[in-house]
Design a protein around this motif. Structure first.
Motif, short mmCIF file in Angstrom:
data_model
loop_
_atom_site.label_atom_id
_atom_site.label_comp_id
_atom_site.label_asym_id
_atom_site.label_seq_id
_atom_site.Cartn_x
_atom_site.Cartn_y
_atom_site.Cartn_z
N GLY A 120 24.90 -27.78 -22.38
CA GLY A 120 26.29 -27.45 -22.10
C GLY A 120 27.13 -27.17 -23.32
O GLY A 120 28.30 -26.77 -23.20
N GLN A 121 26.56 -27.35 -24.52
CA GLN A 121 27.31 -27.12 -25.75
C GLN A 121 26.74 -25.90 -26.49
O GLN A 121 25.75 -25.31 -26.09
N THR A 122 27.40 -25.55 -27.62
CA THR A 122 26.95 -24.41 -28.42
C THR A 122 25.90 -24.87 -29.43
O THR A 122 26.11 -25.86 -30.15
N THR A 123 24.78 -24.17 -29.46
CA THR A 123 23.69 -24.50 -30.38
C THR A 123 23.66 -23.48 -31.51
O THR A 123 23.67 -22.27 -31.26
N SER A 124 23.62 -23.97 -32.74
CA SER A 124 23.54 -23.09 -33.91
C SER A 124 22.12 -23.12 -34.47
O SER A 124 21.53 -24.18 -34.61
N ILE A 125 21.61 -21.93 -34.78
CA ILE A 125 20.28 -21.80 -35.39
C ILE A 125 20.50 -21.14 -36.76
O ILE A 125 20.76 -19.93 -36.85
N LYS A 126 20.43 -21.95 -37.79
CA LYS A 126 20.72 -21.45 -39.13
C LYS A 126 19.52 -20.68 -39.68
O LYS A 126 18.42 -21.19 -39.78
N GLY A 160 21.41 -7.83 -23.13
CA GLY A 160 20.70 -9.08 -22.87
C GLY A 160 21.63 -10.22 -22.50
O GLY A 160 22.76 -10.00 -22.03
N ASP A 161 21.16 -11.43 -22.70
CA ASP A 161 21.89 -12.66 -22.34
C ASP A 161 23.12 -12.79 -23.25
O ASP A 161 22.99 -12.96 -24.47
N GLN A 162 24.30 -12.77 -22.65
CA GLN A 162 25.55 -12.82 -23.42
C GLN A 162 25.75 -14.16 -24.13
O GLN A 162 26.59 -14.26 -25.04
N ARG A 163 25.00 -15.18 -23.74
CA ARG A 163 25.15 -16.49 -24.38
C ARG A 163 24.53 -16.50 -25.78
O ARG A 163 24.86 -17.36 -26.60
N PHE A 164 23.60 -15.56 -26.03
CA PHE A 164 22.93 -15.47 -27.32
C PHE A 164 23.63 -14.41 -28.17
O PHE A 164 23.99 -13.33 -27.67
N LEU A 193 21.90 -17.51 -35.75
CA LEU A 193 22.13 -17.28 -34.32
C LEU A 193 22.93 -18.42 -33.71
O LEU A 193 23.01 -19.52 -34.27
N GLN A 194 23.51 -18.14 -32.55
CA GLN A 194 24.16 -19.20 -31.79
C GLN A 194 23.93 -18.99 -30.29
O GLN A 194 23.80 -17.85 -29.83
N ILE A 195 23.86 -20.11 -29.56
CA ILE A 195 23.68 -20.08 -28.11
C ILE A 195 24.83 -20.87 -27.50
O ILE A 195 24.96 -22.07 -27.75
N SER A 196 25.66 -20.23 -26.72
CA SER A 196 26.76 -20.93 -26.06
C SER A 196 26.29 -21.46 -24.70
O SER A 196 25.39 -20.88 -24.08
#
Length: 299
Positions: A36-42, A77-81, A92-95
């Motif tokens: 449910g939160q935003t994930t950051s991929i550095k 594609g997936d707007q969350r990515f 990258l980030q995933i909301s």
């Protein structure tokens, strides 16, 4: 003579030989995402200073379809990515992270200095809510049997519950933990339920705390069972009991003293009545006179 035009369509991510790509590297350091939160991929470029991103795409290693594709002018594609900031780097980030986002990914970055691909994994966790506590019996009495309960929900993966008293001593070895996994429409959770049992609870060690840890043994939440009211009630009951005992003792002693006084009074009254009766009887008087005459000496 007819002429033929051949149109060549060049894909953005068509493999091409670029000697510059051998001079730099791409590194990614994903951290577990929280449901449910935003994930950051550095992700960072290594061994190169000036480089521009032309486009990126991401797909799961077990799937052909891309999760998303992004260039300077296009997105699909997936707007969350998405890229966090194309101008700043390939991170990258995933909301609104979902459990379905877990898995292995292939990440491709096309730059003006060549192309790189890197593989990484994403895991998703869920934070436990504040635990709910209760006791049996509802009103705890010092020195008697008691059970303390601690329940935590909505966490993933399964965690742990530990018990401590006010001094920090660990009582977990006296508890029993139950884990109940659920998966409702792709939303995973593992409910935790812990029971701490005492044959004879010592309220002097209160308050007791139950602490909830996640699957990595990191603290998520805690709750405290405060028995100050029970201790106060116990002290009041003890005080009332002592007062009752003192009053009862005083009453018993008072009753004994009153009884003795009554007995003494009765005895004195009886003796007085006996003496008075004896003195009023003429026969007793005559007997006494004759006795005195007999006791006179002879001349």
């Amino acid at each position: 003579m007819s002429s033929m035009k051949v149109v060549l369509v060049v894909s953005l991510f068509l493999p091409a030989v670029n000697p510059m790509s051998d001079l730099w590297n791409l590194e990614c350091h994903p951290k577990p995402g929280i449901f449910g939160q935003t994930t950051s991929i550095k992700c960072v470029f290594k061994d190169i200073e000036h480089i521009q991103i032309i486009g990126v795409y991401l797909r799961k290693t077990d799937q052909i379809k891309r999760v998303f594709t992004q260039t300077k002018s296009d997105f699909s594609g997936d707007q969350r990515f998405s890229l966090e900031n194309m101008a700043m780097g390939p991170s990258l980030q995933i909301s609104n992270t979902q459990f379905s986002d877990e898995g292995k990914y292939m990440y491709c970055v096309e730059t003006d200095s060549g192309r790189k691909e890197i593989e990484f994994s994403i895991s998703v966790t869920a934070k436990y809510k504040d635990p709910v506590t209760s006791t049996w019996p509802e009103h705890i009495t010092n020195g008697e049997a008691a059970s303390l309960y601690c329940n935590a929900t909505d966490g993933y993966p399964g965690g742990f519950i530990q018990w401590f008293d006010h001094s920090g001593s660990n009582w977990t070895m006296n508890s029993h933990l139950t884990k109940t996994p659920t998966d409702i429409n792709g939303v995973k959770s593992v409910a935790l339920s812990s029971k701490l049992t005492f044959k004879s609870i010592n309220l002097d060690l209160a308050p007791y705390r139950c602490i909830v840890f996640n699957g990595k043994f990191e603290q998520d939440a805690e709750n405290t069972l405060d028995f100050s009211a029970a201790i106060s009630n116990t002290n009041e009951e003890s005080s009332r009991s002592n007062t009752t005992k003192i009053v009862a003792g005083v009453m018993v002693i008072g009753s004994l003293i009153a009884g003795l006084l009554c007995a003494l009074l009765c005895f004195r009254n009886k003796k007085y009545r006996y003496n008075a009766t004896y003195a009023d009887d003429p026969e007793n008087v005559t007997a006494e006179v004759h006795t005195e005459d007999k006791q006179q000496p002879f001349d």
